[in-house]
Motif scaffolding. Structure first.
Motif, PDB file in Angstrom:
ATOM      1  N   GLY D  25       0.813  -1.222   0.000  1.00  0.00           N
ATOM      2  CA  GLY D  25       0.000   0.000   0.000  1.00  0.00           C
ATOM      3  C   GLY D  25       0.845   1.271   0.000  1.00  0.00           C
ATOM      4  O   GLY D  25       0.346   2.355   0.271  1.00  0.00           O
ATOM      5  N   GLU D  26       2.132   1.139  -0.301  1.00  0.00           N
ATOM      6  CA  GLU D  26       3.045   2.289  -0.266  1.00  0.00           C
ATOM      7  C   GLU D  26       3.555   2.629  -1.672  1.00  0.00           C
ATOM      8  O   GLU D  26       3.588   1.774  -2.554  1.00  0.00           O
ATOM      9  CB  GLU D  26       4.273   1.969   0.605  1.00  0.00           C
ATOM     10  CG  GLU D  26       3.956   1.600   2.047  1.00  0.00           C
ATOM     11  CD  GLU D  26       3.461   2.777   2.873  1.00  0.00           C
ATOM     12  OE1 GLU D  26       3.820   3.928   2.514  1.00  0.00           O
ATOM     13  OE2 GLU D  26       2.721   2.569   3.842  1.00  0.00           O
ATOM     14  N   LEU D  27       4.005   3.879  -1.823  1.00  0.00           N
ATOM     15  CA  LEU D  27       4.709   4.281  -3.038  1.00  0.00           C
ATOM     16  C   LEU D  27       6.191   3.968  -2.871  1.00  0.00           C
ATOM     17  O   LEU D  27       6.791   4.302  -1.847  1.00  0.00           O
ATOM     18  CB  LEU D  27       4.518   5.781  -3.284  1.00  0.00           C
ATOM     19  CG  LEU D  27       3.088   6.202  -3.640  1.00  0.00           C
ATOM     20  CD1 LEU D  27       2.930   7.710  -3.527  1.00  0.00           C
ATOM     21  CD2 LEU D  27       2.734   5.740  -5.053  1.00  0.00           C
ATOM     22  N   GLU D  28       6.779   3.326  -3.875  1.00  0.00           N
ATOM     23  CA  GLU D  28       8.188   2.940  -3.815  1.00  0.00           C
ATOM     24  C   GLU D  28       8.899   3.461  -5.051  1.00  0.00           C
ATOM     25  O   GLU D  28       8.291   3.614  -6.109  1.00  0.00           O
ATOM     26  CB  GLU D  28       8.314   1.413  -3.778  1.00  0.00           C
ATOM     27  CG  GLU D  28       7.663   0.806  -2.551  1.00  0.00           C
ATOM     28  CD  GLU D  28       7.630  -0.719  -2.626  1.00  0.00           C
ATOM     29  OE1 GLU D  28       7.959  -1.281  -3.710  1.00  0.00           O
ATOM     30  OE2 GLU D  28       7.251  -1.342  -1.616  1.00  0.00           O
ATOM     31  N   ILE D  29      10.215   3.685  -4.942  1.00  0.00           N
ATOM     32  CA  ILE D  29      10.975   4.159  -6.096  1.00  0.00           C
ATOM     33  C   ILE D  29      11.343   2.985  -7.000  1.00  0.00           C
ATOM     34  O   ILE D  29      11.981   2.026  -6.575  1.00  0.00           O
ATOM     35  CB  ILE D  29      12.240   4.906  -5.640  1.00  0.00           C
ATOM     36  CG1 ILE D  29      11.809   6.226  -4.992  1.00  0.00           C
ATOM     37  CG2 ILE D  29      13.187   5.173  -6.823  1.00  0.00           C
ATOM     38  CD1 ILE D  29      12.941   7.039  -4.432  1.00  0.00           C
ATOM     39  N   ASP D  30      10.877   3.054  -8.232  1.00  0.00           N
ATOM     40  CA  ASP D  30      11.267   2.075  -9.240  1.00  0.00           C
ATOM     41  C   ASP D  30      12.700   2.368  -9.676  1.00  0.00           C
ATOM     42  O   ASP D  30      13.007   3.488 -10.086  1.00  0.00           O
ATOM     43  CB  ASP D  30      10.319   2.181 -10.437  1.00  0.00           C
ATOM     44  CG  ASP D  30      10.861   1.471 -11.660  1.00  0.00           C
ATOM     45  OD1 ASP D  30      10.979   0.243 -11.625  1.00  0.00           O
ATOM     46  OD2 ASP D  30      11.205   2.169 -12.639  1.00  0.00           O
TER      47      ASP D  30
END
Lengths: 166, 166, 166, 166
Positions: D25-30
């Protein structure tokens, strides 16, 4: 009622499947059902799909409808969604109805191509899917723009550009 | 069966409604049901919506559930879609089930916010809508990721990140 | 060089501005520059825009080009982006070049309408904007698909469907 | 001036590259620069990209900046776009400026992840690309939200949530 039905999607073309061709500058019907595959991928589920006819519904002939009818008679699936162009959806639905098939068949399609705006096409297909899961009478139905019911009760409003309950 | 039911959407928050806040860099729950309104606008239909609680489902308390239960008891609608966070959807559904309401209630939500990718949220809501139109037994149901049925038969697979039939 | 130039966008129509009309089933040119306004809103900046001609570039006449030339001569802006259909972008650019204007003019447009896929149209406009900010010689330029330079050095490849440096 | 420069993109992470992880449910750096690759694919052009650091810019350390500086010194490219988080873009830009490199370097990034809304990230990158093509003085620059110029003239407005010319 809560048992999960196996559904076959018969994709016959129509606006639902149109994609922009940057070389010609025209909208063309994608005959690989890529819109349906993208919806399945993003909806995190799987669909069984066959692709036939591949036409704008104004160009569908009686011969096409016979091929279509045969594909429905031949499949062992009793629960079927038909993706169809909106202009003659009622004609193909009536034709199936005359044949009194012991099946549950829901027609759907789109006023706007999935490739241009995903929402209406996705909602039409998913509502048809949900409706078909709960239906308990054989018949030919249409599910479009939140309106759903027997094929002779859900009509295209050609002025407003959407389907409505009669 | 083909008569069109009036449906109330009770929007309680959850991932379905999350939007990105560029100032904080965080995802926040939109409490104005703008996702549902956009789906209605693009699906070319109208929804009746009330917005309560407005929380991530991990933060929903028993007091929230009592407010929720009351809102369902008080409405004259018998056909209700509940937008709910996925983590405790089963708990809220069980709680309603204990109360043996003479209503048709379908829970749905999303694994991915509508604001990030429209397709899954739209398909979940539209499938719940279609399912609810054709249901003919009172009960509490879940419709997620193409799986739909009684609330105790459709579970979240926390490893795969989607809902599946038990 | 780091001083910020005031830029005028002259929007003449073309694929960049096409939108789908669900009633006719056709792509039509939006004459309100709504694509440019959406880009400004999302890019968090403001554009000064005038909308003229409003045609697919295959339909642009010499009379249209005269109107176009006059609008450029009359404006006090020296830094101008022209949104133009791709098929005759080179003809309109040549026509301006013959008139030896003491201005900085960058033509751009799109192979795919902004309304169908935002990325190419946005990138073309924004690259034209960046290029125009740093240009230090008067002239007529084209910026399309990452290729940018003097109008006679950037050509449409009608087989590949994109613009390339000569 | 119209000769086409070869540009290297150094992607260091930041909001530009964030993607939603439905499990957490989190935003992560691709860290695979998939956003840049999608822009190149849709813009119908090719980018040369290297991916280093892969962090939210609040987490970038002095050691990271040394790695970053070395990667710029070592490359034979003189024209470089740096994708960087917005919170410390000014610090990394100042650090490069102290080193008086004989290169043309434009920093950019995004207030909204490409994966959530494509337009701002695409416009920032493309404007940096256009600006870099026409720049004729060595230096460190920032191009964000339509504002572009020397790195010490373009600042983040943390209240409005966008970059502006000083």
């Amino acid at each position: 009622m809560t048992s999960h039905k196996k559904i076959l999607i018969i994709d016959t073309g129509g606006t639902f499947n149109k994609v922009y061709n940057p070389i010609s500058g025209e909208l063309e019907i994608d005959k690989t059902s890529s819109a349906i595959k993208k919806i399945a991928s993003k909806w995190l589920c799987k669909f069984e799909v066959i692709n036939i006819i591949g036409k704008d519904s104004l160009e569908i002939t009686q011969k096409d409808r016979d091929i279509f009818l045969n594909s429905i008679k031949e499949t062992q699936h009793s629960h079927i969604i038909v993706i169809h162009g909106t202009d003659t959806m009622d004609i193909s639905a009536s034709y199936l109805a005359e044949n009194k098939l012991a099946k549950y068949i829901v027609f759907t399609g789109a006023m706007v191509p999935y490739s241009i705006d995903t929402v209406e096409a996705t909602a039409n297909l998913a509502s048809a899917y949900g409706y078909l899961q709960a239906l308990d009478n054989h018949g030919i139905y249409i599910a479009m723009n939140g309106a759903m019911g027997s094929y002779d009760m859900v009509l295209k409003d050609r002025v407003k550009g959407c389907f409505r309950i009669l």
